[in-house]
Design a protein around this motif. Sequence first.
Motif, short mmCIF file in Angstrom:
data_model
loop_
_atom_site.label_atom_id
_atom_site.label_comp_id
_atom_site.label_asym_id
_atom_site.label_seq_id
_atom_site.Cartn_x
_atom_site.Cartn_y
_atom_site.Cartn_z
N LEU A 65 0.84 -1.19 0.00
CA LEU A 65 0.00 0.00 0.00
C LEU A 65 0.88 1.25 0.00
N PRO A 66 0.56 2.22 -0.83
CA PRO A 66 1.39 3.44 -0.92
C PRO A 66 1.50 4.14 0.44
N GLY A 67 2.70 4.53 0.78
CA GLY A 67 2.95 5.23 2.04
C GLY A 67 3.09 4.32 3.25
N GLN A 68 2.87 3.00 3.09
CA GLN A 68 2.96 2.08 4.22
C GLN A 68 4.11 1.08 4.07
N GLU A 69 4.93 1.25 3.07
CA GLU A 69 6.00 0.29 2.81
C GLU A 69 6.94 0.12 3.99
N TYR A 70 7.22 1.22 4.70
CA TYR A 70 8.19 1.18 5.79
C TYR A 70 7.55 1.45 7.16
N SER A 71 6.24 1.57 7.20
CA SER A 71 5.58 1.89 8.47
C SER A 71 4.59 0.81 8.93
N VAL A 72 4.12 -0.01 8.02
CA VAL A 72 3.14 -1.06 8.37
C VAL A 72 3.67 -2.39 7.86
N PRO A 73 3.85 -3.39 8.72
CA PRO A 73 4.37 -4.69 8.25
C PRO A 73 3.34 -5.43 7.43
N PRO A 74 3.77 -6.25 6.48
CA PRO A 74 2.83 -7.05 5.70
C PRO A 74 2.19 -8.10 6.60
N PRO A 75 0.93 -8.46 6.35
CA PRO A 75 0.27 -9.47 7.19
C PRO A 75 0.92 -10.84 7.02
N MET A 76 1.00 -11.60 8.10
CA MET A 76 1.56 -12.95 8.05
C MET A 76 0.46 -13.94 7.65
N PRO A 77 0.75 -14.87 6.76
CA PRO A 77 -0.22 -15.92 6.45
C PRO A 77 -0.58 -16.71 7.70
N SER A 78 -1.77 -17.27 7.74
CA SER A 78 -2.25 -17.96 8.94
C SER A 78 -1.39 -19.16 9.30
#
Length: 585
Positions: free
Chosen positions: A267-280
């Motif tokens: 997502l734009p603007g979240q590359e370095y501030s929000v971690p990607p979700p982990m698969p279950s």
Amino acid sequence: RLVFETGYTSNAAMKQMHRGISVLFVSFVSFCARGAKIHSEAISDSGIATSDSTGGTSGFQLPPEGSYVAIRGLKEGRWLRIQGCQVGHSSGGNDNLADSATAERFKLVGTGSGTYALHNTEWNRYLIMNGGSLQTSELLNEFEWAQLPAGGRFTLQPTPHGHGLWNTHNSRWIINENLAIKAGPVEEITAALGIGGPQMGVSRYDFRVLHQTYTRSCPGLHISHGASCKADIIGKTIGLYNTHHQRYIRVKEWGWTDGYYIPRNSLPGQEYSVPPPMPSGWTWTRFEVVDAGGGNIALHNIEHNRFLAMDAQGIVRTGGLRDADELNCDASGGEHFTLVDYSDQNAPSVALHNPHFNHFVKMDDSANIVVLGPLNFDQLQSSNSWEKFLVSTETYQKEDCPYLYFPKGASCKPWLISQKVSFYNPWHQRFMKMINVNTADLVTTHQQGADDLCDACDDERFRVVDVGLGMLGLYNEKFGRYVQMTDTQKLVSTWVMAKADLPATWQWEKFHVVDLSNGKIGLHSGFHNRFVMMDYHTVISTLQQYNWNQPPTGDWERFTITYSGYGDHWTPEPWEHFPDQRCKG
């Protein structure tokens, strides 16, 4: 004073004075009695007990349930304290406790029937009395008091000069004498109350229970609990993501760690501030955050049942085989970390600093988890991107575990873990039995009924240990040995070791529990791909290899379970997860 300071010239005058004094004395006693009654009723309305069943009273009110308190022995001026896993005392000549004295502050937790538990917030452990000694509980937060043994519940009994701490289970008071606070001898509860004899002076039983209201100001990522500061992610399940390497910290099989790749948040603007979700299914990257005490945390991987640990060689791996509530008190094991806020305008980053080794956790460019240091917790530079992580807070819960397993976080665990059990083969009518010799064959008992095992027969009883990856180990607590399946069709005992010391690389001690219907189970070694089997005199493995879901059809591989008491830690009840199913055995 009136009698001795007044001169009398006749017997008549003397008698008149006596009558006057008598009237004054009776009036005074009547007034005191009414005053005492009014005082007693007022205290009763306030809900603060100051009297006991034997009639003893105290003018010192007990702080209300849920308060933070400090407890000082009046005879020698010692404060009760918990430091790590040790119960001790500190000195102090008056009722004023320093703001920094977190080891001496306790949460007064009501446990029903007029009893209380004392929870030390700083070290996240309760005070318990075990026979003649004061000890700490396992890791328990203030809301988990129901898991306490009977020795963790105290009556705060009014004494002539304060309150006494009485433990009904052990029939002992906590006392302050010989420059220590400790468990006293076995005695009657009346010993501390000055009943049946002259009024006592301040004694070893007298303590002052003092209300504490100081609240500490805490750094970033921490919240105040009275005088203590706690990381705000304690109790949560998290992942730690390094945006520079685009990897989560992962615990691998055999106890090693590395970074596991997943692209940054798209997502734009979240590359370095929000971690990607982990698969279950990523159970190896999820950690339960545990309050390690002293302002530190520990990271417990539920799937492997081990804590993340730093060693003296500069490697981050896993520690001993421990449940989340069995964290080692000693920080020298490398399992205690300080959560440090290194956020900036670009990212809410954190770092993990190990106070024992004075190193930071670092992910290098080969995806190894190593260390940086020595550095103090506040000395990391803004350019050190390999040591900074984003925290992914996870809420996923596993729901579709197979029968005989229950969900724990994102993992599935055997129902038997933590239980003390015996294994009975109905065809042979015998129990499995361990011999206390290195690599000795497991044998069978004489023939008997499934309910006939004697109370003292601990050679046949095994603690079921969560060894990770959905498997269990069988540990004989009497001998301090695990059951092991060899590559020569034998089941033998290992050498002596602590339950937590089973090496992560050992595979011969790990088994799956398999439902074999009609109340019977099988034990399957995934490493050898064989089932445990009982013959007439020994316990062996099947000659032929079988997958766990294609078990043999014979009777020698089928066992029933006999339980001995309860598990040694809190185990979910079956109806909390599967209302229509029960554990077989």
